[in-house]
Design a protein around this motif. Sequence first.
Motif, PDB file in Angstrom:
ATOM      1  N   LEU A  50       0.822  -1.207   0.000  1.00 32.89           N
ATOM      2  CA  LEU A  50       0.000   0.000   0.000  1.00 32.89           C
ATOM      3  C   LEU A  50       0.856   1.257   0.000  1.00 32.89           C
ATOM      4  CD1 LEU A  50      -2.716  -0.975   2.639  1.00 32.89           C
ATOM      5  CD2 LEU A  50      -2.925  -1.030   0.158  1.00 32.89           C
ATOM      6  N   HIS A  51       0.412   2.277  -0.722  1.00 33.39           N
ATOM      7  CA  HIS A  51       1.072   3.576  -0.665  1.00 33.39           C
ATOM      8  C   HIS A  51       0.445   4.369   0.482  1.00 33.39           C
ATOM      9  CE1 HIS A  51      -2.431   5.395  -2.615  1.00 33.39           C
ATOM     10  NE2 HIS A  51      -2.409   4.361  -3.426  1.00 33.39           N
ATOM     11  N   TRP A  52       0.985   5.571   0.766  1.00 28.34           N
ATOM     12  CA  TRP A  52       0.592   6.299   1.964  1.00 28.34           C
ATOM     13  C   TRP A  52      -0.905   6.596   2.029  1.00 28.34           C
ATOM     14  CZ3 TRP A  52       1.124   6.920   6.720  1.00 28.34           C
ATOM     15  CH2 TRP A  52       0.548   7.980   7.386  1.00 28.34           C
ATOM     16  N   THR A  53      -1.500   7.093   0.969  1.00 33.06           N
ATOM     17  CA  THR A  53      -2.920   7.452   1.020  1.00 33.06           C
ATOM     18  C   THR A  53      -3.771   6.225   1.314  1.00 33.06           C
ATOM     19  OG1 THR A  53      -2.551   9.265  -0.535  1.00 33.06           O
ATOM     20  CG2 THR A  53      -4.808   8.531  -0.249  1.00 33.06           C
ATOM     21  N   ALA A  54      -3.497   5.128   0.648  1.00 35.13           N
ATOM     22  CA  ALA A  54      -4.272   3.904   0.907  1.00 35.13           C
ATOM     23  C   ALA A  54      -4.025   3.384   2.321  1.00 35.13           C
ATOM     24  CB  ALA A  54      -3.913   2.834  -0.116  1.00 35.13           C
ATOM     25  N   ALA A  55      -2.783   3.490   2.787  1.00 44.60           N
ATOM     26  CA  ALA A  55      -2.447   2.994   4.130  1.00 44.60           C
ATOM     27  C   ALA A  55      -3.134   3.811   5.214  1.00 44.60           C
ATOM     28  CB  ALA A  55      -0.938   3.003   4.338  1.00 44.60           C
ATOM     29  N   GLU A  56      -3.175   5.138   5.040  1.00 44.41           N
ATOM     30  CA  GLU A  56      -3.819   5.945   6.083  1.00 44.41           C
ATOM     31  C   GLU A  56      -5.314   5.673   6.155  1.00 44.41           C
ATOM     32  OE1 GLU A  56      -3.279  10.162   5.589  1.00 44.41           O
ATOM     33  OE2 GLU A  56      -4.155  10.180   3.593  1.00 44.41           O
ATOM     34  N   TRP A  57      -5.937   5.359   5.041  1.00 45.18           N
ATOM     35  CA  TRP A  57      -7.359   4.975   5.055  1.00 45.18           C
ATOM     36  C   TRP A  57      -7.525   3.563   5.614  1.00 45.18           C
ATOM     37  CZ3 TRP A  57     -11.890   7.501   3.460  1.00 45.18           C
ATOM     38  CH2 TRP A  57     -11.692   8.827   3.061  1.00 45.18           C
ATOM     39  N   ALA A  58      -6.656   2.642   5.208  1.00 44.14           N
ATOM     40  CA  ALA A  58      -6.747   1.255   5.685  1.00 44.14           C
ATOM     41  C   ALA A  58      -6.582   1.172   7.200  1.00 44.14           C
ATOM     42  CB  ALA A  58      -5.697   0.389   4.993  1.00 44.14           C
ATOM     43  N   VAL A  59      -5.639   1.939   7.739  1.00 42.04           N
ATOM     44  CA  VAL A  59      -5.406   1.938   9.187  1.00 42.04           C
ATOM     45  C   VAL A  59      -6.660   2.404   9.918  1.00 42.04           C
ATOM     46  CG1 VAL A  59      -4.160   3.211  10.981  1.00 42.04           C
ATOM     47  CG2 VAL A  59      -2.910   2.136   9.125  1.00 42.04           C
ATOM     48  N   ARG A  60      -7.288   3.448   9.434  1.00 42.29           N
ATOM     49  CA  ARG A  60      -8.502   3.957  10.085  1.00 42.29           C
ATOM     50  C   ARG A  60      -9.654   2.970   9.971  1.00 42.29           C
ATOM     51  NH1 ARG A  60      -5.092   7.678   8.948  1.00 42.29           N
ATOM     52  NH2 ARG A  60      -4.975   9.615  10.122  1.00 42.29           N
ATOM     53  N   LEU A  61      -9.750   2.301   8.841  1.00 45.22           N
ATOM     54  CA  LEU A  61     -10.809   1.298   8.687  1.00 45.22           C
ATOM     55  C   LEU A  61     -10.559   0.085   9.586  1.00 45.22           C
ATOM     56  CD1 LEU A  61     -11.369   1.488   4.821  1.00 45.22           C
ATOM     57  CD2 LEU A  61     -12.867   2.380   6.630  1.00 45.22           C
ATOM     58  N   LEU A  62      -9.292  -0.323   9.720  1.00 43.76           N
ATOM     59  CA  LEU A  62      -8.963  -1.428  10.625  1.00 43.76           C
ATOM     60  C   LEU A  62      -9.292  -1.079  12.076  1.00 43.76           C
ATOM     61  CD1 LEU A  62      -5.563  -2.686   9.176  1.00 43.76           C
ATOM     62  CD2 LEU A  62      -7.727  -3.899   9.168  1.00 43.76           C
ATOM     63  N   ILE A  63      -8.937   0.128  12.483  1.00 48.22           N
ATOM     64  CA  ILE A  63      -9.220   0.559  13.849  1.00 48.22           C
ATOM     65  C   ILE A  63     -10.730   0.656  14.057  1.00 48.22           C
ATOM     66  CG2 ILE A  63      -9.000   2.496  15.474  1.00 48.22           C
ATOM     67  CD1 ILE A  63      -6.190   2.962  14.240  1.00 48.22           C
ATOM     68  N   GLY A  64     -11.439   1.192  13.089  1.00 44.92           N
ATOM     69  CA  GLY A  64     -12.897   1.271  13.187  1.00 44.92           C
ATOM     70  C   GLY A  64     -13.535  -0.107  13.287  1.00 44.92           C
ATOM     71  N   SER A  65     -13.011  -1.066  12.523  1.00 42.95           N
ATOM     72  CA  SER A  65     -13.570  -2.425  12.594  1.00 42.95           C
ATOM     73  C   SER A  65     -13.291  -3.057  13.952  1.00 42.95           C
ATOM     74  CB  SER A  65     -13.024  -3.296  11.460  1.00 42.95           C
ATOM     75  OG  SER A  65     -11.654  -3.562  11.639  1.00 42.95           O
ATOM     76  N   GLU A  66     -12.125  -2.759  14.552  1.00 47.53           N
ATOM     77  CA  GLU A  66     -11.846  -3.266  15.897  1.00 47.53           C
ATOM     78  C   GLU A  66     -12.808  -2.665  16.919  1.00 47.53           C
ATOM     79  OE1 GLU A  66      -7.693  -2.377  16.505  1.00 47.53           O
ATOM     80  OE2 GLU A  66      -7.116  -4.396  15.877  1.00 47.53           O
ATOM     81  N   PHE A  67     -13.098  -1.371  16.779  1.00 40.14           N
ATOM     82  CA  PHE A  67     -14.091  -0.746  17.660  1.00 40.14           C
ATOM     83  C   PHE A  67     -15.448  -1.436  17.505  1.00 40.14           C
ATOM     84  CE2 PHE A  67     -11.580   3.236  18.192  1.00 40.14           C
ATOM     85  CZ  PHE A  67     -11.744   3.365  19.562  1.00 40.14           C
ATOM     86  N   PHE A  68     -15.842  -1.697  16.270  1.00 45.95           N
ATOM     87  CA  PHE A  68     -17.152  -2.300  16.000  1.00 45.95           C
ATOM     88  C   PHE A  68     -17.230  -3.708  16.582  1.00 45.95           C
ATOM     89  CE2 PHE A  68     -20.090  -4.400  12.850  1.00 45.95           C
ATOM     90  CZ  PHE A  68     -21.247  -3.815  13.344  1.00 45.95           C
ATOM     91  N   ILE A  69     -16.243  -4.538  16.301  1.00 44.13           N
ATOM     92  CA  ILE A  69     -16.232  -5.916  16.808  1.00 44.13           C
ATOM     93  C   ILE A  69     -16.226  -5.915  18.336  1.00 44.13           C
ATOM     94  CG2 ILE A  69     -14.884  -8.048  16.944  1.00 44.13           C
ATOM     95  CD1 ILE A  69     -13.819  -7.277  14.084  1.00 44.13           C
ATOM     96  N   GLY A  70     -15.361  -5.092  18.920  1.00 42.39           N
ATOM     97  CA  GLY A  70     -15.274  -5.020  20.370  1.00 42.39           C
ATOM     98  C   GLY A  70     -16.577  -4.570  21.006  1.00 42.39           C
ATOM     99  N   SER A  71     -17.218  -3.571  20.402  1.00 41.54           N
ATOM    100  CA  SER A  71     -18.489  -3.073  20.935  1.00 41.54           C
ATOM    101  C   SER A  71     -19.563  -4.147  20.885  1.00 41.54           C
ATOM    102  CB  SER A  71     -18.958  -1.845  20.150  1.00 41.54           C
ATOM    103  OG  SER A  71     -18.029  -0.811  20.251  1.00 41.54           O
ATOM    104  N   LEU A  72     -19.664  -4.843  19.746  1.00 38.29           N
ATOM    105  CA  LEU A  72     -20.676  -5.895  19.618  1.00 38.29           C
ATOM    106  C   LEU A  72     -20.466  -6.998  20.644  1.00 38.29           C
ATOM    107  CD1 LEU A  72     -21.000  -6.331  15.746  1.00 38.29           C
ATOM    108  CD2 LEU A  72     -22.589  -5.179  17.283  1.00 38.29           C
ATOM    109  N   LEU A  73     -19.229  -7.417  20.815  1.00 37.38           N
ATOM    110  CA  LEU A  73     -18.949  -8.490  21.770  1.00 37.38           C
ATOM    111  C   LEU A  73     -19.165  -8.035  23.211  1.00 37.38           C
ATOM    112  CD1 LEU A  73     -15.815 -10.081  20.123  1.00 37.38           C
ATOM    113  CD2 LEU A  73     -18.024 -11.179  20.435  1.00 37.38           C
ATOM    114  N   LEU A  74     -18.808  -6.808  23.499  1.00 39.39           N
ATOM    115  CA  LEU A  74     -18.933  -6.315  24.866  1.00 39.39           C
ATOM    116  C   LEU A  74     -20.395  -6.160  25.281  1.00 39.39           C
ATOM    117  CD1 LEU A  74     -17.024  -5.563  27.144  1.00 39.39           C
ATOM    118  CD2 LEU A  74     -17.182  -3.200  26.411  1.00 39.39           C
ATOM    119  N   ILE A  75     -21.235  -5.680  24.365  1.00 38.07           N
ATOM    120  CA  ILE A  75     -22.646  -5.513  24.727  1.00 38.07           C
ATOM    121  C   ILE A  75     -23.502  -6.700  24.296  1.00 38.07           C
ATOM    122  CG2 ILE A  75     -22.507  -3.009  24.766  1.00 38.07           C
ATOM    123  CD1 ILE A  75     -23.919  -2.949  22.085  1.00 38.07           C
TER     124      ILE A  75
END
Length: 190
Positions: A50-75
């Motif tokens: 990945l180049h920088w622009t794609a990586a900065e978007w991918a990182v945010r999407l990965l972090i967002g997906s971790e928030f989503f998975i964690g939230s679903l499992l926690l509640i």
Amino acid sequence: ASPTFVGMKWRRILQISMQALTGTVFLFSALSKLPVMEPFGWTVVETSFLHWTAAEWAVRLLIGSEFFIGSLLLIQLGVKRLALPLAWASLLFYSVYLLLILKQYGNHGNCGCFGEWLPMTPVQSLLKNGALLLICFILQRHPFEWRFRFHAVLTSVLFVLSMALPFFEHPPESFFIYPSDKTKAHPLPL
């Protein structure tokens, strides 16, 4: 209380506890990466195609997906159909990535799985992923989840908020349009 009822009660408490623990790990992982999003993005650039622009978007999407998975499992919401399959996919994806890191760079340094809050080597992170995959396997057989009238609406709202949070916390550079620098528009005198 009958022995069967007591056994079912303890099994339910264990299921809920394992789901909450797994959700907490995913949330901790996401939160720990928020402050170091840019260095994490550069790590992705260095270790992937990945180049920088794609990586900065991918990182945010990965972090967002971790928030989503964690939230679903926690509640305890959408566990069987959504949270556990996403957790499986994430953990397998991260494990393959860690194996590539391990092959290319060895077992040195912090893999960034928990940001700078809890440094881990790739092997330590692979062991953590293996333990989480085992828990997900156990939970897949008998997950506990809440069902109520508006669970789909709440799941959708959680998804949007989880995916938007990293973008609001640290917007990618590609969101901004910088004015052109007039000094760069002129040829340099030789």
